[in-house]
Design an enzyme around this catalytic site. Structure first.
Site, mmCIF file in Angstrom:
data_model
loop_
_atom_site.group_PDB
_atom_site.id
_atom_site.type_symbol
_atom_site.label_atom_id
_atom_site.label_comp_id
_atom_site.label_asym_id
_atom_site.label_seq_id
_atom_site.Cartn_x
_atom_site.Cartn_y
_atom_site.Cartn_z
ATOM 1 N N LYS A 96 0.714 -1.565 -0.220
ATOM 2 C CA LYS A 96 0.263 -0.287 -0.073
ATOM 3 C C LYS A 96 1.125 1.312 -0.143
ATOM 4 O O LYS A 96 1.912 1.293 0.916
ATOM 5 C CB LYS A 96 -1.206 -0.305 0.802
ATOM 6 N N GLN A 117 7.550 3.876 3.904
ATOM 7 C CA GLN A 117 5.845 3.427 3.839
ATOM 8 C C GLN A 117 5.528 2.204 4.959
ATOM 9 O O GLN A 117 4.672 2.035 5.349
ATOM 10 C CB GLN A 117 5.248 3.445 2.523
ATOM 11 N N LYS A 120 5.173 3.522 7.820
ATOM 12 C CA LYS A 120 4.214 4.285 8.633
ATOM 13 C C LYS A 120 2.553 3.355 8.346
ATOM 14 O O LYS A 120 1.850 3.729 9.480
ATOM 15 C CB LYS A 120 3.721 6.159 7.307
ATOM 16 N N LYS A 132 5.014 1.923 -3.031
ATOM 17 C CA LYS A 132 5.500 3.308 -3.645
ATOM 18 C C LYS A 132 5.609 3.041 -5.454
ATOM 19 O O LYS A 132 6.339 2.147 -6.008
ATOM 20 C CB LYS A 132 6.788 4.539 -2.809
ATOM 21 N N GLY A 171 -2.833 7.869 -4.484
ATOM 22 C CA GLY A 171 -2.000 9.073 -4.951
ATOM 23 C C GLY A 171 -0.946 9.887 -4.006
ATOM 24 O O GLY A 171 -0.416 9.391 -3.393
ATOM 25 N N ASP A 172 -0.005 10.853 -4.694
ATOM 26 C CA ASP A 172 0.830 11.626 -3.555
ATOM 27 C C ASP A 172 1.226 12.615 -4.588
ATOM 28 O O ASP A 172 0.414 13.240 -5.093
ATOM 29 C CB ASP A 172 2.518 10.429 -3.404
ATOM 30 N N THR A 216 -4.819 13.506 5.259
ATOM 31 C CA THR A 216 -2.781 13.298 6.125
ATOM 32 C C THR A 216 -3.145 15.026 6.547
ATOM 33 O O THR A 216 -2.359 14.973 7.583
ATOM 34 C CB THR A 216 -1.688 13.755 4.990
ATOM 35 N N ASN A 247 -2.430 19.453 -1.692
ATOM 36 C CA ASN A 247 -3.479 18.445 -1.389
ATOM 37 C C ASN A 247 -2.748 17.979 0.518
ATOM 38 O O ASN A 247 -3.627 19.015 1.091
ATOM 39 C CB ASN A 247 -3.273 17.348 -1.444
ATOM 40 N N SER A 384 -6.680 5.406 4.099
ATOM 41 C CA SER A 384 -7.364 4.561 2.406
ATOM 42 C C SER A 384 -7.061 3.534 2.813
ATOM 43 O O SER A 384 -8.548 2.929 2.247
ATOM 44 C CB SER A 384 -5.283 4.845 1.842
#
Ligand code: GLU
Length: 452
Positions: A96, A117, A120, A132, A171-172, A216, A247, A384
């Site tokens: 993820k 990630q 996290k 990622k 997204g990123d 976020t 964002n 997410s």
């Protein structure tokens, strides 16, 4: 029993090996350093973690995919970009993590992001592994039609590697609701399946979760508030500097304002805006989300309270709080020294690895509360995972329910980091707390699942 310093020597050797085996990936080296230099206490205390091969496996992605992304621009010219998906660790659940579209993207950048990630996602307490992806495609100045053709070409290769139980992108930087829409459409077309849990950050009405766009930024502000609470303070009346204008920055400013703080800056690669009255979010959203313009337009239209500083960094504006929300290594040693001189109390990372290691050390030495991204910005990926849960149940929750879950998750991440740091003799050190707590959860799952 091995001592902490013997363990640190072993970890240092491993870091040297990582640098040799992964040349020209400075961001990945930095992310690996940042984690491995805090693990000695836990590896020395728990012999099972010293098992040969455990950390070596953790720093090696399970799978790395690099692919050609050909597409045609509006003039009919063929363009070729490079696409990436690094599936780093699936001990806790499907890979993820987001997709980043930015000219700076290369394998080392995607590996740093994928590595962060893992920890996290572990800290959220939810069942998600780490991955990622992205591309060196630059969406700036591209028409909607060009972005759509690019996304379709990107998905035409990516689809075979992902799936709701396999790998779930989101997204990123450079990938928002518009891109997720085009990516999802192409996935559905190729696979002939309505598999809503294959991507998160989808639009409302076709599987997206309420509060995902906000998550976020909101989560980071909640984390900063929890750090302040530890020191007997709250957000009310505090001045905050925020970098970025995407964002994460927008919803950071929104939550800060809602909780009584004054968020006075935002920025992009052209410079920053400082607005004494606090950033006017309607205007910023109109410029960034509707017009896809630059922040200097904000200062032009806002009137006397705001000014645009070309080429400058927001960190020179005096503030109680700093929330870097743009990109990696955007806050260096000099910036940290300026923030400290101006009396900053807390720095909380909305972006991934925005603070250089030297700056982190300086801030911590000065007694500034420092929230590392893998804890502070985990709200995005956490929601997410809640979006995936809603998709699997074919239901959608109210905004209030999602926000409540987000707040609980952020509080629990803060508590976990705080308590873990105390347990390993590093009180108040959220970097150590986050790294060790995330590591313990992933390492336990990896040990239980054997050598794979
Ligand atoms: N790109 C975000 C992050 O850095 C979100 C990832 C996701 O939602 O999967 O955590």
């Amino acid at each position: 029993m091995t001592t902490r310093s013997e363990t640190q020597t072993t970890l240092d050797h491993l870091l040297t090996e990582i640098e040799h085996r992964n040349p020209a990936q400075p961001e990945f080296h930095q992310a690996a350093h940042e984690v491995l230099e805090t693990l000695a206490p836990v590896v020395a205390a728990r012999p099972e973690y010293a098992e040969p091969g455990l950390i070596e496996r953790l720093v090696e992605p399970e799978r790395q995919v690099i692919f050609r992304v050909p597409w045609q621009d509006d003039q009919g010219r063929v363009r070729v970009n490079r696409g990436f998906r690094v599936e780093f660790n699936s001990a806790l659940g499907p890979y993820k993590g987001g997709l980043r579209f930015h000219p700076s993207v290369n394998l080392g950048v995607i590996k740093f992001l994928g590595f962060e990630q893992i920890f996290k996602n572990a800290l959220t307490g939810l069942g998600i592994g780490g991955g990622k992806g992205g591309s060196d495609f630059d969406p700036h100045g591209r028409s909607d039609a060009e972005v759509m053709r690019f996304c379709q070409s990107f998905m035409t290769e990516l689809y075979r590697h992902i799936g709701e139980h396999t790998d779930v992108p989101a997204g990123d930087i450079g990938v928002g609701g518009r891109e997720i829409g085009y990516l999802f459409g192409q996935y559905r077309r190729i696979t002939n399946r309505w598999e809503s849990g294959v991507l998160t950050g989808k639009g409302q009405g076709w599987g997206g979760s309420l509060i995902r766009p906000e998550a976020t930024g909101y989560g980071n502000v909640l984390f900063a508030a929890a750090m302040l609470r530890e020191r007997g303070e709250d957000l009310e009346g505090q001045t905050a500097v925020v970098s970025g204008s995407g964002n994460v920055a927008i919803y950071t400013i929104e939550k800060l304002t809602a909780l009584g703080a004054n968020a006075v800056t935002c920025s992009d690669s052209s410079g920053y805006v400082v607005d004494e009255k606090g950033i006017d979010l309607d205007l910023l959203k109109q410029i960034k989300e509707v017009e896809r313009g630059r922040v200097d337009a904000y200062a032009e239209r806002r009137g006397a309270s705001a000014r645009f500083v070309p080429g400058g960094r927001v960190w020179e504006v005096p503030a109680d709080l700093a929330l870097p929300s743009a990109t990696q290594n955007e806050l260096d040693e000099n910036d940290a020294a300026t923030l400290i001189r101006n009396g900053v109390k807390a720095v909380s990372e909305g972006a991934n690895m925005p603070t250089t290691p030297e700056a982190v050390h300086l801030l911590q030495q000065a007694g500034v509360a420092f929230g590392p991204g893998k804890a502070a910005n985990a709200g995005g990926v956490a929601v997410s995972a809640l979006e995936m849960a809603q998709n699997h149940a074919r239901t959608s929750w109210t905004a209030a329910r999602v926000e409540e879950e987000l707040a609980d998750i952020m509080t629990s991440i803060h508590t976990t980091c705080h308590e873990t740091a105390e347990r390993y003799d590093a009180p108040g050190d959220y970097v150590t707390g986050a790294n060790i707590a995330g590591f313990e959860r992933v390492a336990d799952a990896m040990l239980a699942q054997g050598v794979i």
